[in-house]
Design an enzyme around this catalytic site. Structure first.
Site, PDB file in Angstrom:
ATOM      1  N   ASN A  90       0.860  -1.183   0.000  1.00 20.82           N
ATOM      2  CA  ASN A  90       0.000   0.000   0.000  1.00 20.82           C
ATOM      3  C   ASN A  90       0.898   1.236   0.000  1.00 20.82           C
ATOM      4  O   ASN A  90       1.375   1.682   1.045  1.00 20.82           O
ATOM      5  CB  ASN A  90      -0.913  -0.012   1.225  1.00 20.82           C
ATOM      6  N   GLU A  91       1.144   1.754  -1.179  1.00 24.58           N
ATOM      7  CA  GLU A  91       2.052   2.875  -1.360  1.00 24.58           C
ATOM      8  C   GLU A  91       1.370   4.190  -0.975  1.00 24.58           C
ATOM      9  O   GLU A  91       0.145   4.231  -0.763  1.00 24.58           O
ATOM     10  CB  GLU A  91       2.516   2.937  -2.813  1.00 24.58           C
ATOM     11  N   PRO A  92       2.133   5.288  -0.845  1.00 24.53           N
ATOM     12  CA  PRO A  92       1.527   6.588  -0.571  1.00 24.53           C
ATOM     13  C   PRO A  92       0.368   6.884  -1.522  1.00 24.53           C
ATOM     14  O   PRO A  92       0.462   6.647  -2.728  1.00 24.53           O
ATOM     15  CB  PRO A  92       2.693   7.565  -0.787  1.00 24.53           C
ATOM     16  N   THR A 147      10.264   2.048  -3.819  1.00 25.44           N
ATOM     17  CA  THR A 147      10.079   0.628  -3.514  1.00 25.44           C
ATOM     18  C   THR A 147      10.785  -0.232  -4.555  1.00 25.44           C
ATOM     19  O   THR A 147      11.410  -1.250  -4.220  1.00 25.44           O
ATOM     20  CB  THR A 147       8.581   0.290  -3.472  1.00 25.44           C
TER      21      THR A 147
END
Length: 638
Positions: free
Chosen positions: A161-163, A180
């Site tokens: 769950n990235e920014p 990432t």
């Protein structure tokens, strides 16, 4: 097992438990999981675990395997759901999380295969959405997650769950953040091989777990951990959503905790037990915060900086400033081996013996010149007997194409000279055949490993010649733990430690320099340092020369010591900085683009020079002499 002081503060919005080492923290978490499994088994219930991948949970899995083998912990009634998987990703690839989970845990315990669930990275794209929805339903059908284990990425991601991820997000296909992808490159050799997408449980899916434990180890996680625990809830740091979960715990080692307010600036939290080290840190912090040299700080500055308590303990600002300033000033020396015929009471190194035997340990074949090349040159120039020991071959950090190029050269040379041409032709064909079919991440053949090792050895030898180190004083240890042909290494073993013992006994140095950089992307620096510590512990009390031996720790291309930690700062002139750069350039296989560049796009020489200049600039900001650059060291008292 030592748990460092834990106290709730107004800064920390999640409960954080700090352990001295990551191993101790991992054992603690593993026993928490084991207790949950046993408690539910006693009731005839199954335990539903959410599991993570990456380096953070490996220690937890190792302890769970030990508990299964030695203490009878059963996984028969355990159901697992993994957080994520790269997409696309076949399950038998070395980089797949299916492979990871079986290698680290599932193949070593009695879990039922039908109870293992890992997102499927092989699905056609049109089936992904329905599959993700079914994944969430299956978790709910199993009764929900009893405990979710999490790591944290440098972007603040949990799972993938990235920014920008929403707090209510479900399991889905996502794009990976460039940072990432950079961090994942160590497993894929090159960034271009890292998948651009992944399947991940959503933040909302994770938040439904009844318990959550977030793990963070090492200095590299310190900044993002502080933002997660002390910052505002924001989708810019998805891990911060955990502040809304009533049963989340954060388990970290002392290095990951370094940026927490109660660790970094405890005077902002409450009363402190002041000692010289904390006083020095506080005064340096105040000087940099107020943007004033130390000797210009006033009583009012201390009060405005929440350090009035320090004045009560130590007196007025004037005397306190002088004490700290003098302490920092005494770290500066142009004589890293000690200055002959001088009073050394205020110097970091002894004056005698005037010409010392110096042993520099270098984890990889270029860490010496990258990290302390200026000091190495100074030691040689000042007449010390300098020895350099390269602890590992560094062979995995050579591109396959370079190995092929050197194999071509060897074949051409053999043909031209007529010496061993037939044998060389056979070995050349073996190299070409292996490299043509080599899979991503596959272990190199012994011959290819040897070629890559010889490339690094030749470069290191050239750099030592340039620096004036005698050929007889250069050692290639090739410690066994490293020689796997893969990123993954073997544990530190007796043979590794004995290699260090042998060199120490042979040289009997007055000075030892070793890499104390724990932020190395692959942990090789730490293993090499552990070997040195183990060897010194073994020799202590047996070898009298150790009683008069200083061990200095340097840091590598990744970071420098903070000023409050530095015990010896060696000024580097513009000319010396250029000589250091030329020594680094001898390592041509690492020039322009390294196999493992880490998270920094700059070349190693650029990182090194910027780091050295930044240290000098920081000394200047504190009001000390202005130098072009500085290399910094901390003394380890064994």
């Amino acid at each position: 097992m030592e748990v460092l002081n834990y106290s709730e503060t107004t800064f920390e919005k999640l409960p954080v438990t700090v352990f001295e080492t990551s191993r101790e923290g991992a054992i603690y978490v593993a026993h928490e999981i084991a207790a949950l499994i046993r408690a539910k088994q006693a009731k005839g219930e199954r335990t539903v675990l959410g599991l993570a991948t990456g380096s953070s949970p490996i220690g937890v899995y190792q302890e769970l395997v030990r508990l299964h083998r030695e203490e009878g912990l059963s996984f028969q009634n355990v159901v697992t759901f993994n957080l994520d998987e790269y997409y696309p990703m076949p399950p038998d690839e070395l980089q797949s999380y299916v492979y990871f989970m079986h290698e680290q845990l599932f193949d070593h315990v009695d879990i039922r295969p039908e109870n293992v669930h890992i997102p499927d990275g092989t699905l056609p794209i049109e089936q992904v959405k329905a599959y993700c929805q079914a994944y969430d339903r299956l978790i709910e059908d199993c009764g929900g997650l009893d405990l979710q284990l999490l790591g944290i990425g440098r972007t603040g991601h949990i799972g993938f769950n990235e920014p920008g991820s929403a707090s209510t997000s479900a399991t889905r296909l996502v794009k990976l953040d460039p940072l990432t992808i950079t961090d994942a490159a160590k497993d894929f050799i090159k960034e271009e091989y890292v998948p651009l997408r992944a399947l991940t449980m959503g933040v909302g899916t994770i938040a439904k777990a009844r318990q959550i434990i977030l793990l963070a180890w090492g200095e590299g996680k310190a900044k993002i951990l502080q933002e997660t625990v002390e910052g505002k809830i924001s989708d810019a740091v998805p891990a911060s959503f955990l502040q809304q979960h009533p049963h989340t715990r954060v388990v970290v080692d002392q290095w990951a905790a370094l940026e927490l307010t109660r660790i970094k600036t405890p005077w902002l939290v409450g009363m402190c037990a002041w000692d010289d080290a904390l006083i020095r840190r506080a005064v340096i912090w105040l000087s940099l915060t107020m943007k004033k040299p130390i000797l210009k700080l006033t009583d009012e500055d201390y009060k405005d900086g929440s350090l009035s308590d320090l004045l009560v303990e130590s007196g007025n600002a004037y005397s306190l400033n002088i004490k700290v300033f003098n302490g920092i000033q005494h770290t500066i020396t142009g004589w890293p081996g000690g200055k002959p015929n001088s009073n050394d009471a205020q110097r970091p190194e002894r004056a005698l013996p005037a010409h010392k035997r110096v042993l520099i340990f270098s984890p990889h074949p270029d860490d010496d010149v990258i990290s302390m090349g200026g000091t190495l040159l100074r030691l040689v120039d000042q007449g010390h007997d300098v020895h350099v020991a390269y602890q590992t071959s560094g062979n995995i950090a050579v591109f396959d194409d370079d190995a092929r190029r050197y194999a071509d050269f060897a074949l051409d040379f053999a043909r031209e000279s007529g010496v061993g041409a037939t044998k060389m032709q056979k070995e050349h064909a073996e190299v070409v055949e292996f490299l043509s079919r080599k899979k991503l991440g596959e272990e190199d053949s012994p011959l290819v490993q040897d070629i890559k090792a010889l490339i690094r050895k030749g470069e290191a030898s050239a750099a030592c010649r340039f620096c004036g180190v005698k050929a007889a004083n250069v050692y290639f240890m090739n410690m066994p733990f490293y020689e796997t042909g893969q990123v993954k290494k073997k544990p530190l073993g007796e043979a590794d430690i004995q290699e260090v013992v042998n060199i120490l006994q042979e040289i009997r140095p007055h000075q030892i320099f070793a890499a104390g950089d724990l932020r190395d992307p692959h942990g090789t620096h730490k293993v090499c340092l552990d070997a040195i510590f183990a060897a010194l512990a073994r020799l202590k009390g047996q070898e009298t020369w150790l009683d008069d031996c200083y061990l200095w720790l340097y840091r590598g291309a990744w970071q420098e010591w903070d000023v409050e930690e530095i015990e010896m700062a060696v000024p580097i002139s513009p000319e010396e900085l250029m000589r250091k750069r030329q020594a680094i350039f001898k390592h041509q296989s690492q020039k322009d683009s390294a196999v493992f560049p880490g998270n920094d796009k700059r070349e190693f020489w650029q990182r090194s020079e910027d780091r050295n200049r930044a240290t000098a600039r920081r000394y200047d900001q504190l009001g000390l002499a202005e130098y072009e650059a500085m290399e910094a060291f901390v003394r380890y008292r064994f």
